[in-house]
Design a protein around this motif. Structure first.
Motif, PDB file in Angstrom:
ATOM      1  N   GLN A   1      16.391   8.136   0.573  1.00 44.37           N
ATOM      2  CA  GLN A   1      15.121   8.742   0.938  1.00 44.37           C
ATOM      3  C   GLN A   1      14.167   7.662   1.441  1.00 44.37           C
ATOM      4  OE1 GLN A   1      13.319  11.052  -2.169  1.00 44.37           O
ATOM      5  NE2 GLN A   1      11.617  11.718  -0.878  1.00 44.37           N
ATOM      6  N   VAL A   2      13.420   7.971   2.500  1.00 47.45           N
ATOM      7  CA  VAL A   2      12.484   7.027   3.092  1.00 47.45           C
ATOM      8  C   VAL A   2      11.122   7.152   2.426  1.00 47.45           C
ATOM      9  CG1 VAL A   2      11.260   6.391   5.199  1.00 47.45           C
ATOM     10  CG2 VAL A   2      13.684   6.981   5.285  1.00 47.45           C
ATOM     11  N   HIS A   3      10.502   6.010   2.157  1.00 45.36           N
ATOM     12  CA  HIS A   3       9.173   5.977   1.566  1.00 45.36           C
ATOM     13  C   HIS A   3       8.253   5.137   2.436  1.00 45.36           C
ATOM     14  CE1 HIS A   3       5.992   5.866  -1.405  1.00 45.36           C
ATOM     15  NE2 HIS A   3       6.011   4.547  -1.378  1.00 45.36           N
ATOM     16  N   LEU A   4       7.047   5.646   2.681  1.00 41.53           N
ATOM     17  CA  LEU A   4       6.042   4.936   3.453  1.00 41.53           C
ATOM     18  C   LEU A   4       4.856   4.616   2.557  1.00 41.53           C
ATOM     19  CD1 LEU A   4       6.068   7.037   6.756  1.00 41.53           C
ATOM     20  CD2 LEU A   4       7.280   4.907   6.274  1.00 41.53           C
ATOM     21  N   ALA A   5       4.600   3.320   2.358  1.00 42.95           N
ATOM     22  CA  ALA A   5       3.505   2.869   1.508  1.00 42.95           C
ATOM     23  C   ALA A   5       2.349   2.396   2.373  1.00 42.95           C
ATOM     24  CB  ALA A   5       3.979   1.752   0.581  1.00 42.95           C
ATOM     25  N   GLU A   6       1.222   3.104   2.313  1.00 41.35           N
ATOM     26  CA  GLU A   6       0.060   2.802   3.130  1.00 41.35           C
ATOM     27  C   GLU A   6      -0.985   2.035   2.319  1.00 41.35           C
ATOM     28  OE1 GLU A   6       0.327   7.010   5.648  1.00 41.35           O
ATOM     29  OE2 GLU A   6      -0.997   6.795   3.907  1.00 41.35           O
ATOM     30  N   SER A   7      -1.740   1.178   3.018  1.00 46.58           N
ATOM     31  CA  SER A   7      -2.818   0.447   2.379  1.00 46.58           C
ATOM     32  C   SER A   7      -3.839   0.023   3.430  1.00 46.58           C
ATOM     33  CB  SER A   7      -2.295  -0.785   1.636  1.00 46.58           C
ATOM     34  OG  SER A   7      -1.709  -1.717   2.535  1.00 46.58           O
ATOM     35  N   GLY A   8      -5.027  -0.363   2.977  1.00 40.80           N
ATOM     36  CA  GLY A   8      -6.043  -0.904   3.865  1.00 40.80           C
ATOM     37  C   GLY A   8      -7.204   0.020   4.178  1.00 40.80           C
ATOM     38  N   GLY A   9      -7.130   1.278   3.771  1.00 36.70           N
ATOM     39  CA  GLY A   9      -8.226   2.195   4.016  1.00 36.70           C
ATOM     40  C   GLY A   9      -9.438   1.847   3.172  1.00 36.70           C
ATOM     41  N   GLY A  10     -10.587   2.404   3.545  1.00 34.63           N
ATOM     42  CA  GLY A  10     -11.808   2.136   2.806  1.00 34.63           C
ATOM     43  C   GLY A  10     -13.029   2.557   3.587  1.00 34.63           C
ATOM     44  N   SER A  11     -14.188   2.074   3.155  1.00 33.47           N
ATOM     45  CA  SER A  11     -15.465   2.398   3.792  1.00 33.47           C
ATOM     46  C   SER A  11     -16.076   1.170   4.441  1.00 33.47           C
ATOM     47  CB  SER A  11     -16.443   2.961   2.754  1.00 33.47           C
ATOM     48  OG  SER A  11     -15.961   4.160   2.188  1.00 33.47           O
ATOM     49  N   VAL A  12     -16.549   1.335   5.668  1.00 37.91           N
ATOM     50  CA  VAL A  12     -17.197   0.251   6.402  1.00 37.91           C
ATOM     51  C   VAL A  12     -18.391   0.786   7.174  1.00 37.91           C
ATOM     52  CG1 VAL A  12     -15.089  -1.125   6.652  1.00 37.91           C
ATOM     53  CG2 VAL A  12     -15.695   0.564   8.400  1.00 37.91           C
ATOM     54  N   GLN A  13     -19.269  -0.119   7.599  1.00 34.85           N
ATOM     55  CA  GLN A  13     -20.393   0.250   8.448  1.00 34.85           C
ATOM     56  C   GLN A  13     -19.966   0.281   9.908  1.00 34.85           C
ATOM     57  OE1 GLN A  13     -23.531  -2.552   7.607  1.00 34.85           O
ATOM     58  NE2 GLN A  13     -24.120  -1.508   5.712  1.00 34.85           N
ATOM     59  N   PRO A  14     -20.683   1.023  10.739  1.00 33.56           N
ATOM     60  CA  PRO A  14     -20.364   1.019  12.167  1.00 33.56           C
ATOM     61  C   PRO A  14     -20.326  -0.398  12.723  1.00 33.56           C
ATOM     62  CG  PRO A  14     -21.921   2.760  11.693  1.00 33.56           C
ATOM     63  CD  PRO A  14     -21.792   1.950  10.431  1.00 33.56           C
ATOM     64  N   GLY A  15     -19.331  -0.678  13.553  1.00 29.74           N
ATOM     65  CA  GLY A  15     -19.150  -2.009  14.098  1.00 29.74           C
ATOM     66  C   GLY A  15     -18.249  -2.894  13.264  1.00 29.74           C
TER      67      GLY A  15
END
Length: 119
Positions: A1-15
């Motif tokens: 079975q294939v697994h995709l581990a995502e990371s790096g999302g979050g909150s930032v200001q414009p720019g």
């Protein structure tokens, strides 16, 4: 079975900037394409960027000139610069594979990671 581990999302200001990562593991014989899609509330899922055979790349119109996709083995990266409020969405890692053993193609999706851009 294939697994995709995502990371790096979050909150930032414009720019601001963020880098998303997606590491694929499991029964992967050949990667045909790997990339990112996104979906905002009330909208359809849309292409952000993807790598294609021979390491060519494709970008959605909104991502052109701001985002850069790259891949190292089974991990794909999305560098997002000059983020805008309209970039706010859940971002999903996408993987397309081919198995010579079974002679079939398959598509897989990560669970999604939230990106929020606000002042």
């Amino acid at each position: 079975q294939v697994h995709l581990a995502e990371s790096g999302g979050g909150s930032v200001q414009p720019g601001g900037s963020l880098q998303l990562s997606c590491a694929a593991s499991g029964s992967i014989e050949r990667i045909n394409a790997m990339g990112w899609y996104r979906q905002a509330p009330g909208r359809e899922r849309e292409l952000v960027a993807t790598t294609t055979p021979r390491y060519s790349t494709t970008y959605g119109e909104s991502a052109k000139g701001r985002f850069t996709i790259s891949r190292d083995g089974n991990t794909v990266f999305l560098q997002m610069n000059n983020l805008r409020s309209e970039d706010t969405a859940v971002y999903y890692c996408n993987l397309n594979t081919f198995s010579a053993r079974s002679g079939s193609r398959a598509e897989f999706w990560g669970p999604g990671t939230q990106v929020t851009v606000s002042s």
